[in-house]
Enzyme design. Structure first.
Site, PDB file in Angstrom:
ATOM      1  N   LYS A 213       0.827  -1.217   0.000  1.00 34.31           N
ATOM      2  CA  LYS A 213       0.000   0.000   0.000  1.00 34.31           C
ATOM      3  C   LYS A 213       0.857   1.261   0.000  1.00 34.31           C
ATOM      4  O   LYS A 213       0.524   2.248  -0.662  1.00 34.31           O
ATOM      5  CB  LYS A 213      -0.987  -0.008   1.170  1.00 34.31           C
ATOM      6  CG  LYS A 213      -0.410  -0.167   2.554  1.00 34.31           C
ATOM      7  CD  LYS A 213      -1.538  -0.229   3.590  1.00 34.31           C
ATOM      8  CE  LYS A 213      -0.993  -0.393   5.003  1.00 34.31           C
ATOM      9  NZ  LYS A 213      -0.378  -1.727   5.202  1.00 34.31           N
ATOM     10  N   THR A 214       1.979   1.245   0.732  1.00 30.46           N
ATOM     11  CA  THR A 214       2.866   2.413   0.719  1.00 30.46           C
ATOM     12  C   THR A 214       3.471   2.613  -0.666  1.00 30.46           C
ATOM     13  O   THR A 214       3.544   3.745  -1.174  1.00 30.46           O
ATOM     14  CB  THR A 214       3.991   2.251   1.761  1.00 30.46           C
ATOM     15  OG1 THR A 214       3.421   2.076   3.057  1.00 30.46           O
ATOM     16  CG2 THR A 214       4.895   3.476   1.773  1.00 30.46           C
ATOM     17  N   GLU A 238       5.201   5.722   9.717  1.00 32.21           N
ATOM     18  CA  GLU A 238       5.842   4.431   9.933  1.00 32.21           C
ATOM     19  C   GLU A 238       7.274   4.393   9.424  1.00 32.21           C
ATOM     20  O   GLU A 238       8.160   3.852  10.065  1.00 32.21           O
ATOM     21  CB  GLU A 238       5.024   3.331   9.247  1.00 32.21           C
ATOM     22  CG  GLU A 238       5.600   1.939   9.426  1.00 32.21           C
ATOM     23  CD  GLU A 238       4.769   0.886   8.722  1.00 32.21           C
ATOM     24  OE1 GLU A 238       4.678  -0.234   9.236  1.00 32.21           O
ATOM     25  OE2 GLU A 238       4.234   1.182   7.635  1.00 32.21           O
ATOM     26  N   ARG A 247      12.806   4.475  -1.741  1.00 32.17           N
ATOM     27  CA  ARG A 247      11.806   3.789  -2.571  1.00 32.17           C
ATOM     28  C   ARG A 247      11.417   4.638  -3.773  1.00 32.17           C
ATOM     29  O   ARG A 247      11.311   4.150  -4.899  1.00 32.17           O
ATOM     30  CB  ARG A 247      10.559   3.491  -1.743  1.00 32.17           C
ATOM     31  CG  ARG A 247      10.702   2.368  -0.746  1.00 32.17           C
ATOM     32  CD  ARG A 247       9.351   2.011  -0.202  1.00 32.17           C
ATOM     33  NE  ARG A 247       9.412   0.868   0.691  1.00 32.17           N
ATOM     34  CZ  ARG A 247       8.383   0.063   0.948  1.00 32.17           C
ATOM     35  NH1 ARG A 247       7.229   0.290   0.362  1.00 32.17           N
ATOM     36  NH2 ARG A 247       8.512  -0.941   1.780  1.00 32.17           N
ATOM     37  N   GLN A 365      -4.768  -0.094   7.691  1.00 30.57           N
ATOM     38  CA  GLN A 365      -4.537  -1.519   7.846  1.00 30.57           C
ATOM     39  C   GLN A 365      -5.847  -2.277   7.712  1.00 30.57           C
ATOM     40  O   GLN A 365      -6.927  -1.736   7.939  1.00 30.57           O
ATOM     41  CB  GLN A 365      -3.944  -1.818   9.227  1.00 30.57           C
ATOM     42  CG  GLN A 365      -2.486  -1.453   9.382  1.00 30.57           C
ATOM     43  CD  GLN A 365      -1.968  -1.875  10.747  1.00 30.57           C
ATOM     44  OE1 GLN A 365      -2.725  -1.972  11.704  1.00 30.57           O
ATOM     45  NE2 GLN A 365      -0.680  -2.103  10.839  1.00 30.57           N
ATOM     46  N   GLU A 381     -10.425  -1.477  13.151  1.00 25.98           N
ATOM     47  CA  GLU A 381     -10.694  -0.632  14.313  1.00 25.98           C
ATOM     48  C   GLU A 381     -11.909   0.279  14.220  1.00 25.98           C
ATOM     49  O   GLU A 381     -12.382   0.753  15.223  1.00 25.98           O
ATOM     50  CB  GLU A 381      -9.474   0.219  14.702  1.00 25.98           C
ATOM     51  CG  GLU A 381      -8.356  -0.594  15.282  1.00 25.98           C
ATOM     52  CD  GLU A 381      -7.233   0.268  15.798  1.00 25.98           C
ATOM     53  OE1 GLU A 381      -6.893   0.130  16.974  1.00 25.98           O
ATOM     54  OE2 GLU A 381      -6.699   1.077  15.033  1.00 25.98           O
TER      55      GLU A 381
END
Length: 487
Positions: A213-214, A238, A247, A365, A381
């Site tokens: 996802k990142t 993160e 990246r 997440q 959550e």
């Protein structure tokens, strides 16, 4: 005016109150837009409150009803009696200039509020123990003033203005399908379904750990900023800034990050890296790697960036569950309290997207539940994530959890990826096939790798929303129905 006196103009205040008394046509306009604190003199505040109470009771505001109301409230003598009310009515022979009087009163009211805010900032700064908290307090004081008068009025359809605006929008799109195209992601089938990422939209990008996802979010940043020269703010809670740039650099250069970290680059790779680094330095990508940042802090930093750069086109946050809320630092928080905190965070992110008028991509997440493919119920959550989002996208890569024999047999294709639009407030749902190049942490369109081009598959919203675990087949959009409206 003495230096220690607050800005005010008593003549303008009296003239404005007089206009309200003598002209019933402007009463609704002025009594709705003005506030008690807009008047400096306490007696004028009392008169204004009495006028508003009379108007709220559906009675005409005039000398008789006003004096009666002030008398019943026990304030008639305090404001100067019947004589002062009569003087107000006689003070202004015409209400023609009421807007100028109102502008003067509002100007002085705003200046007084700014002075009070400045005093609060000074007092807070004298005792503040945290510079970030002090700065956030100061920005909030000033911003609250700037946004206090931005509330939209409740308007009807009678004048046709809004309807005509919509018709003109449709006409523009008919003439040019790209007229209202949002921010292009660089993935053409995704852009086709969404018509680009639209301003003020909150886009949730969710996936299980290790799926990418990142990488996908940073690919969108790369495509919009390095190729389209847009301005982006990236908040990485993160990953440190250096790893994120690592990246981004390898993805843009098309260089294997694994080989770069092992020192196994060839001359061609170095040339590509140098070219990519030049492009990256010229880009307007801004990265913040603060941990446990709050939505208020993100909004504050984005406001400053937008003022500095002159524009802001995209905000990316990695990721929601690492963000702090207003109750940050409290111990013993229950799971229910954390869900409420996440709900507050996503609501504030949506408000931020609307205020900044930019698309906000927030990563999330998923629960560690091995299902065939991600579902909306897997969002971790809080169901509020789904409720507040305009778009919810899932990344699914079967090869991440596939068995070795499935990969060898070709049952699961290595690098095959699928983006599923599980929620799209203003358009179709669907899924897009991509390829993931693990060496350079880059997603690309399928046809960019030489494979046959696949059209995105669509599904009607009702099929997905009524049954999230419906069959995998995405039917084509239904044929157009006869609306009964003649051509």
């Amino acid at each position: 005016m003495a230096i220690n006196q607050m800005p005010h103009n008593l003549d303008a205040e009296a003239a404005l109150l007089g206009c309200i008394l003598i002209d019933g046509d402007i009463q609704s306009d002025l009594l709705e837009q003005l506030k008690e604190e807009d008047f400096y003199q306490p007696s004028h505040q009392d008169i204004f409150l009495a006028m508003r109470a009379i108007f709220a009771s559906r009675k005409t505001v005039d000398v008789v009803t006003l004096t009666d109301r002030l008398d019943r409230d026990g304030k008639l003598d305090k404001i100067g009696g019947i004589q002062y009310v009569t003087e107000l009515a006689q003070l202004t022979p015409s209400a023609a200039n009421y807007r100028q009087y109102a502008d003067i009163v509002k100007r002085d009211s705003t200046n007084r509020a700014l002075i009070r805010a400045a005093n609060s900032i000074i007092e807070n700064s004298l005792t503040a123990g945290d510079e970030r908290a002090a700065l956030a307090f100061a920005e909030k004081q000033v911003y609250d003033l700037s946004s206090s008068g931005e509330a939209s009025a409740l308007e009807g359809m009678g004048d046709g203005r809004v309807i005509q605006e919509v018709i003109q929008k449709f006409e523009s799109i008919s003439a040019d399908p790209n007229a209202f195209r949002g921010l292009e992601t660089g993935f053409k089938h995704l852009d086709r379904i969404t018509n680009g990422l639209q301003k003020s939209d909150l886009i949730i990008l969710a996936a299980r750990p290790g799926v990418g996802k990142t990488s996908f979010a940073m690919n969108i940043v790369e495509n919009s900023c390095l190729l389209k020269k847009k301005v982006a703010a990236v908040f990485s809670l993160e990953m440190p800034r250096v790893q994120l740039v690592q990246r981004l650099l390898c993805a843009h250069a098309g260089v294997s990050m694994e080989k770069a970290l092992k020192g196994d680059l060839k001359q061609k790779d170095w040339k590509n890296l140098m070219r990519a680094s030049d492009n990256l330095q010229k880009s307007r990508i801004h990265i913040d790697d603060s941990s446990r940042i709050t939505p208020a802090e993100i909004l504050s930093k984005c406001r400053r960036l937008k003022a500095k750069e002159g524009s802001l086109d995209l905000v990316m946050i990695d990721y929601i569950q690492l963000m702090g809320g207003e109750d940050e630092g409290k111990k013993g928080r229950s799971a229910e309290n954390r869900q409420q905190e996440i709900a507050s965070i996503t609501r504030n992110l949506k408000i931020m997207a609307k205020e900044l008028n930019v698309p906000v991509i927030a990563l999330s997440q998923l629960r560690r539940i091995e299902t065939k493919e991600p579902q909306l119920s897997d969002l971790r959550e809080s169901g509020a994530i789904e409720q507040d989002a305009d778009i919810v996208m899932f990344i699914n890569r079967p090869d991440v959890s596939a068995k070795e024999e499935d990969l060898k047999s070709g049952k699961v294709v290595k690098g095959a990826a699928e983006i599923t639009l599980a929620k799209h407030r203003n358009g179709s749902l669907g899924r897009i096939q991509l390829r993931f190049l693990g060496e350079s942490t880059k997603f690309i369109d399928v046809d960019a790798q030489g494979a046959p081009e696949e059209e995105p598959q669509y599904r009607k919203k009702t099929d997905f929303e009524d049954n999230p675990e419906a069959d995998d087949v995405f039917p084509e959009p239904p044929p157009e129905e006869d609306t009964g409206i003649p051509d």
